[in-house]
Design a protein around this motif. Structure first.
Motif, mmCIF file in Angstrom:
data_model
loop_
_atom_site.group_PDB
_atom_site.id
_atom_site.type_symbol
_atom_site.label_atom_id
_atom_site.label_comp_id
_atom_site.label_asym_id
_atom_site.label_seq_id
_atom_site.Cartn_x
_atom_site.Cartn_y
_atom_site.Cartn_z
ATOM 1 N N ALA A 163 1.199 -1.044 0.117
ATOM 2 C CA ALA A 163 -0.259 0.000 0.002
ATOM 3 C C ALA A 163 0.750 1.391 0.331
ATOM 4 O O ALA A 163 0.653 2.019 -0.586
ATOM 5 C CB ALA A 163 -1.175 -0.050 0.948
ATOM 6 N N LEU A 164 2.182 1.575 0.485
ATOM 7 C CA LEU A 164 3.242 2.647 0.605
ATOM 8 C C LEU A 164 3.638 2.443 -0.691
ATOM 9 O O LEU A 164 3.595 4.106 -1.133
ATOM 10 C CB LEU A 164 4.266 1.950 1.882
ATOM 11 N N LEU A 165 3.336 1.633 -1.728
ATOM 12 C CA LEU A 165 4.772 1.841 -2.809
ATOM 13 C C LEU A 165 3.800 2.034 -4.632
ATOM 14 O O LEU A 165 4.185 2.139 -5.062
ATOM 15 C CB LEU A 165 4.962 0.636 -2.769
ATOM 16 N N SER A 166 2.043 1.754 -3.852
ATOM 17 C CA SER A 166 1.493 1.137 -4.810
ATOM 18 C C SER A 166 -0.475 2.304 -4.718
ATOM 19 O O SER A 166 -0.746 1.491 -3.946
ATOM 20 C CB SER A 166 0.963 0.001 -5.140
ATOM 21 N N LYS A 167 -0.108 3.059 -5.037
ATOM 22 C CA LYS A 167 -2.178 3.739 -5.064
ATOM 23 C C LYS A 167 -2.685 2.830 -5.922
ATOM 24 O O LYS A 167 -3.490 2.813 -4.876
ATOM 25 C CB LYS A 167 -1.642 5.093 -6.215
ATOM 26 N N ALA A 168 -2.529 1.878 -7.011
ATOM 27 C CA ALA A 168 -3.649 1.368 -7.501
ATOM 28 C C ALA A 168 -4.114 0.252 -6.082
ATOM 29 O O ALA A 168 -5.148 -0.193 -5.899
ATOM 30 C CB ALA A 168 -3.515 0.949 -8.549
ATOM 31 N N ALA A 169 -2.870 -0.041 -5.650
ATOM 32 C CA ALA A 169 -3.227 -1.027 -4.762
ATOM 33 C C ALA A 169 -4.046 -0.789 -3.361
ATOM 34 O O ALA A 169 -4.595 -1.351 -2.584
ATOM 35 C CB ALA A 169 -1.929 -1.984 -3.710
ATOM 36 N N ARG A 170 -4.556 0.869 -3.438
ATOM 37 C CA ARG A 170 -4.642 1.018 -2.042
ATOM 38 C C ARG A 170 -6.504 1.196 -2.889
ATOM 39 O O ARG A 170 -7.296 0.742 -1.521
ATOM 40 C CB ARG A 170 -4.287 2.510 -2.061
ATOM 41 N N ARG A 171 -6.674 1.753 -4.233
ATOM 42 C CA ARG A 171 -7.924 1.182 -4.509
ATOM 43 C C ARG A 171 -8.379 0.180 -4.451
ATOM 44 O O ARG A 171 -9.457 -0.485 -4.084
ATOM 45 C CB ARG A 171 -8.213 2.722 -5.213
ATOM 46 N N GLU A 172 -6.990 -1.327 -4.966
ATOM 47 C CA GLU A 172 -7.528 -2.210 -4.828
ATOM 48 C C GLU A 172 -8.671 -2.689 -3.463
ATOM 49 O O GLU A 172 -9.722 -3.419 -3.568
ATOM 50 C CB GLU A 172 -6.764 -3.419 -5.226
ATOM 51 N N ILE A 173 -7.523 -2.739 -2.468
ATOM 52 C CA ILE A 173 -7.587 -3.128 -1.210
ATOM 53 C C ILE A 173 -9.205 -2.347 -0.555
ATOM 54 O O ILE A 173 -10.266 -2.740 0.416
ATOM 55 C CB ILE A 173 -6.733 -3.244 -0.188
ATOM 56 N N GLU A 174 -9.888 -0.834 -0.641
ATOM 57 C CA GLU A 174 -11.026 -0.657 -0.368
ATOM 58 C C GLU A 174 -11.920 -1.189 -1.131
ATOM 59 O O GLU A 174 -13.106 -1.344 -0.776
ATOM 60 C CB GLU A 174 -10.281 1.258 -0.692
ATOM 61 N N ALA A 175 -11.577 -1.878 -2.259
ATOM 62 C CA ALA A 175 -12.850 -2.139 -2.993
ATOM 63 C C ALA A 175 -13.209 -3.777 -2.813
ATOM 64 O O ALA A 175 -14.613 -3.690 -2.254
ATOM 65 C CB ALA A 175 -12.456 -2.248 -4.677
ATOM 66 N N ARG A 176 -11.756 -3.889 -2.545
ATOM 67 C CA ARG A 176 -11.925 -5.665 -1.744
ATOM 68 C C ARG A 176 -12.488 -5.730 -0.591
ATOM 69 O O ARG A 176 -13.505 -6.814 -0.042
ATOM 70 C CB ARG A 176 -10.472 -6.457 -2.367
ATOM 71 N N VAL A 177 -12.250 -5.255 0.635
ATOM 72 C CA VAL A 177 -12.790 -4.993 2.240
ATOM 73 C C VAL A 177 -14.188 -5.261 1.724
ATOM 74 O O VAL A 177 -14.880 -5.771 2.779
ATOM 75 C CB VAL A 177 -12.251 -4.589 2.661
ATOM 76 N N ARG A 178 -14.754 -4.297 0.923
ATOM 77 C CA ARG A 178 -16.317 -4.438 1.020
ATOM 78 C C ARG A 178 -16.829 -5.783 1.084
ATOM 79 O O ARG A 178 -18.338 -5.628 0.636
ATOM 80 C CB ARG A 178 -16.377 -2.898 -0.253
ATOM 81 N N GLN A 179 -16.160 -6.123 -0.480
ATOM 82 C CA GLN A 179 -16.869 -7.011 -0.716
ATOM 83 C C GLN A 179 -16.714 -8.500 -0.004
ATOM 84 O O GLN A 179 -17.046 -9.131 -0.138
ATOM 85 C CB GLN A 179 -16.358 -8.224 -1.843
ATOM 86 N N VAL A 180 -15.987 -8.815 0.995
ATOM 87 C CA VAL A 180 -15.286 -9.807 1.975
ATOM 88 C C VAL A 180 -16.823 -9.782 3.164
ATOM 89 O O VAL A 180 -17.329 -8.529 3.431
ATOM 90 C CB VAL A 180 -14.656 -9.028 2.821
ATOM 91 N N GLU A 181 -17.491 -11.389 3.232
ATOM 92 C CA GLU A 181 -18.532 -11.502 3.766
ATOM 93 C C GLU A 181 -17.843 -11.696 5.635
ATOM 94 O O GLU A 181 -17.187 -12.201 5.437
ATOM 95 C CB GLU A 181 -19.228 -13.102 3.540
ATOM 96 N N LYS A 182 -17.986 -10.743 6.122
ATOM 97 C CA LYS A 182 -18.353 -11.110 7.945
ATOM 98 C C LYS A 182 -18.319 -12.222 8.301
ATOM 99 O O LYS A 182 -20.183 -11.536 8.482
ATOM 100 C CB LYS A 182 -18.217 -9.562 8.868
ATOM 101 N N ILE A 183 -17.913 -13.092 8.749
ATOM 102 C CA ILE A 183 -19.104 -13.326 9.974
ATOM 103 C C ILE A 183 -18.763 -13.697 10.936
ATOM 104 O O ILE A 183 -17.506 -13.707 11.376
ATOM 105 C CB ILE A 183 -18.239 -15.085 9.397
#
Length: 670
Positions: A629-649
């Motif tokens: 996340a430090l080295l990649s702006k795209a990775a920040r946007r990726e993880i921000e989107a992915r965590v919204r898709q995670v099903e929390k059990i």
């Protein structure tokens, strides 16, 4: 975060139930009453405690309990090595109220040491400080003979560089003295960046305005400008400068790790780590939440401590790399929900009970100065998003590092600590949960258990024929049955046993028949080897006959059974929800996952069924995710989107937890 009380009872004691040392009592007439002449003392970070007569020195109590305090002068108050810090506040989880006044007054020798600067203000010399009332004592790392070994070194990981910071070298023209309003230096700089670099609409940080004119005067108006995210000028230097740096910080409940990176090349220039000083307020997260709830200033104390520790590590990393702190322009931070909230100065109290409400679950970006990171004062600090109230930004970082959404195979990713964060999924679906394993995997609640430090037993083998053990300690190269073990610097002192050691010891005992499938130590084998002996109403196994004597007791086996059953139950709940009975690959993250022998973990039934060759360590995956996340702006946007898709059990409300938990209590594959 230990959010789920385990409801099964083992040997008549509910899992997770604390067993504080009972108050000492004396008989007065026909009644037993508390003995007011004895006081209780708890040492941090070891967690060891006992009761002693009023007037006992702290050093004497520490020695009787086997607490590691350095004292070269033998209590003559001349070396200053035995300093300790009395804790102040209400520690509800331990049932204790502590204060510096619960020690006797400063001695003349202590006052002299304080005046000379040898004794730090607020500290006491344990050889002179006497116990007057119940107290909690913190033993700082500088006073420990065997200091904690932090195992969070960075791992190389392929990263597609996409830094937010870009450097631009420009020559700014002299303002035109002609008619009309004069051009300002900032306007001229912005015009040159728009003309030569095609970057328009920039804003300048206040710090840039303060330093711009002095920078222009130093090198014929040639400057290097740091532009963040093509929108903000965050730094300016005279002349040509071709490097900017950033720090990726993993704030764990036990350790803090810092990686200092070159933002243009992605190279890690320095890596440092230290124990999280918050541990003095509680080894587990709920103890720290409890401390914050019981003490009005408690959360603020812990916030200041963790920020100070990060500053110290940043200073060390900057010194190692030999760079200018003013060139550190970006910081990423990850941590579990409690660490995340305390770092940001947010109230952790709502995380102490259902529904475990987060103040914020989105990524947070603030000036690093807001977090009191003085050595990165120009930087922006970015914290990864949290997934749920008990699955934090550190798990999001693990998710980013492992990227299971790129695979067809079903991956099981486990970050094992006081709690185990579990991720299960593939490109079709992602599930996440937290399971309350407790601190046994980190050596706590184990006889002579300790964290990974020099002298801790970390590898154990038990001969199935002779029932004799052999072991290795952290810092040593030889096994205990090798001729050179006594001369091995790391093997000369055995101080305890850590998480990987206790796992291998119990698995080895099981394979040798010393521990039965139900977890009971088989006393019937004592005629074959005297290491197996009666221990009250149960039996124990002598692993090391030195000082301290290290035994594997029945309670130790039970603690590991409870921890592994909680982990396995959480894993099975996710597998049930996903609709699989077997996973394709298992990745073990964190310090424990990095050093455990996976074959022994499988023997104990710690992990679900999977081909052994597909079970591997992910190292410090949280730290790796922070670096990505430090080295990649795209990775920040990726993880921000992915965590919204995670099903929390939420394991606490799952009806099948008890079934899976009980089934996993046996010592064997389940």
């Amino acid at each position: 975060m230990k959010h789920l009380p385990v409801t099964a009872a083992v040997d008549g004691v509910a899992a997770g139930q604390r067993n504080p040392e009972p108050a000492t009592k004396i008989r007065r007439g026909n009644k037993l009453v508390p003995d007011s002449k004895r006081v209780r003392v708890i040492f941090s970070p070891s967690g060891k405690q006992g009761q002693f007569p009023v007037g006992t020195t702290v050093l004497q109590a520490a020695r009787e309990l086997g607490v590691d305090i350095d004292s070269i002068c033998g209590g003559q108050a001349c070396c200053g090595r035995c300093q300790v810090k009395p804790m102040a506040g209400e520690f509800a989880c331990e049932g204790l109220v502590s204060s510096g006044d619960h020690l006797g007054p400063l001695s003349a020798d202590e006052r002299q040491c304080l005046a000379s600067g040898q004794l730090e203000p607020g500290n006491r010399l344990s050889c002179h400080a006497s116990l007057l009332a119940d107290i909690k004592i913190d033993v700082p790392a500088s006073s420990q003979v065997h200091r904690q070994l932090v195992r969070k070194d960075y791992e190389e990981h392929p990263i597609e560089l996409d830094p937010l910071i870009h450097l631009h070298f420009v020559r700014v023209p002299v303002p035109d003295p002609g008619p009309g309003p004069p051009d300002t230096d900032l306007e001229l700089l912005l015009a040159m960046l728009a003309k030569d670099r095609g970057i328009a609409g920039l804003q300048a940080d206040p710090g840039v305005l303060e330093s711009l004119q002095s920078a222009l005067r130093k090198d014929d108006r040639q400057v290097t400008v740091a532009v963040r995210d093509a929108s903000q000028i965050v730094a300016v230097w005279p002349g040509l400068l071709d490097q900017a740096y950033g720090a990726a910080i993993d704030v764990g409940s036990t350790t803090i790790a810092v990686q200092l990176c070159d933002l243009s090349s992605g190279e890690t220039l320095a890596s440092t780590g230290a124990m999280n000083p918050q541990i003095r307020f509680g080894e587990d997260l709920m103890s720290r939440v409890s401390y914050a709830m019981q003490n009005p200033a408690g959360a603020g104390q812990m916030t200041r401590l963790v920020r100070a520790a990060i500053n110290e590590l940043l200073e060390k990393a900057i010194r190692q790399a030999g760079i200018d702190a003013g060139q550190v322009l970006e910081v990423t931070l990850v941590g579990n929900p409690v660490m995340h909230h305390l770092l940001l100065g947010l109230d952790p109290a709502p995380l102490g009970a259902a529904p475990f409400a987060l103040t914020v679950d989105q990524a947070v970006e603030v000036p690093a100065a807001k977090l009191e990171l003085q050595l990165a004062a120009r930087a922006r600090a970015y914290t990864l998003p949290c997934i749920a109230g008990h699955v934090g930004a550190d798990t999001a970082a693990v998710l980013l590092a492992e990227s299971p959404w790129q695979r067809d195979e079903v991956s099981l990713i486990i970050d094992i600590g006081t709690n185990a964060e579990i991720i299960l999924g593939n490109r079709e679906r992602l599930l996440a949960a937290s399971s309350p394993t407790g601190p046994a995997f980190e050596g706590a609640q184990i006889s002579h258990g300790q964290r990974a430090a020099p002298g801790a037993i970390e590898r154990v083998r038990v001969d199935p024929e002779t029932l004799e053990p052999r072991f290795k300690v952290i810092g040593g190269q030889c096994w205990s049955d090798e001729p050179d073990f006594a001369d091995d610097p790391g093997g000369q002192v055995v101080t305890g046993i850590c998480g990987s050691g206790i796992i291998e010891a119990i698995a080895g005992m099981y394979l040798a028949g010393i521990v039965q499938a139900d977890g009971v130590i088989n006393g019937g084998l004592r005629h074959r080897n005297a290491r197996i002996s009666a221990d009250g109403r149960t039996f124990s196994y002598l692993l090391y006959a030195g000082e301290p004597e290290i035994r594997i007791r029945q309670a130790d086996v039970r603690a590991i059974q409870l921890a592994k059953a909680a982990l396995y139950a959480g894993t099975r709940i996710l597998m049930d929800r996903f609709g699989v009975t077997r996973v394709d690959r298992i990745r073990l993250a964190g310090a424990f996952g990095s050093h455990i022998d996976v074959s022994y973990a499988m023997v104990l039934g710690l992990l679900p069924d999977c081909d052994l060759e597909h079970v591997s360590s992910a190292g410090n995956a949280a730290g790796t995710g922070a670096r990505i996340a430090l080295l990649s702006k795209a990775a920040r946007r990726e993880i921000e989107a992915r965590v919204r898709q995670v099903e929390k059990i939420e394991i606490a409300t799952d009806e099948s937890f008890q079934h899976h938990f009980v089934a996993a209590m046996s010592i064997a594959q389940v």
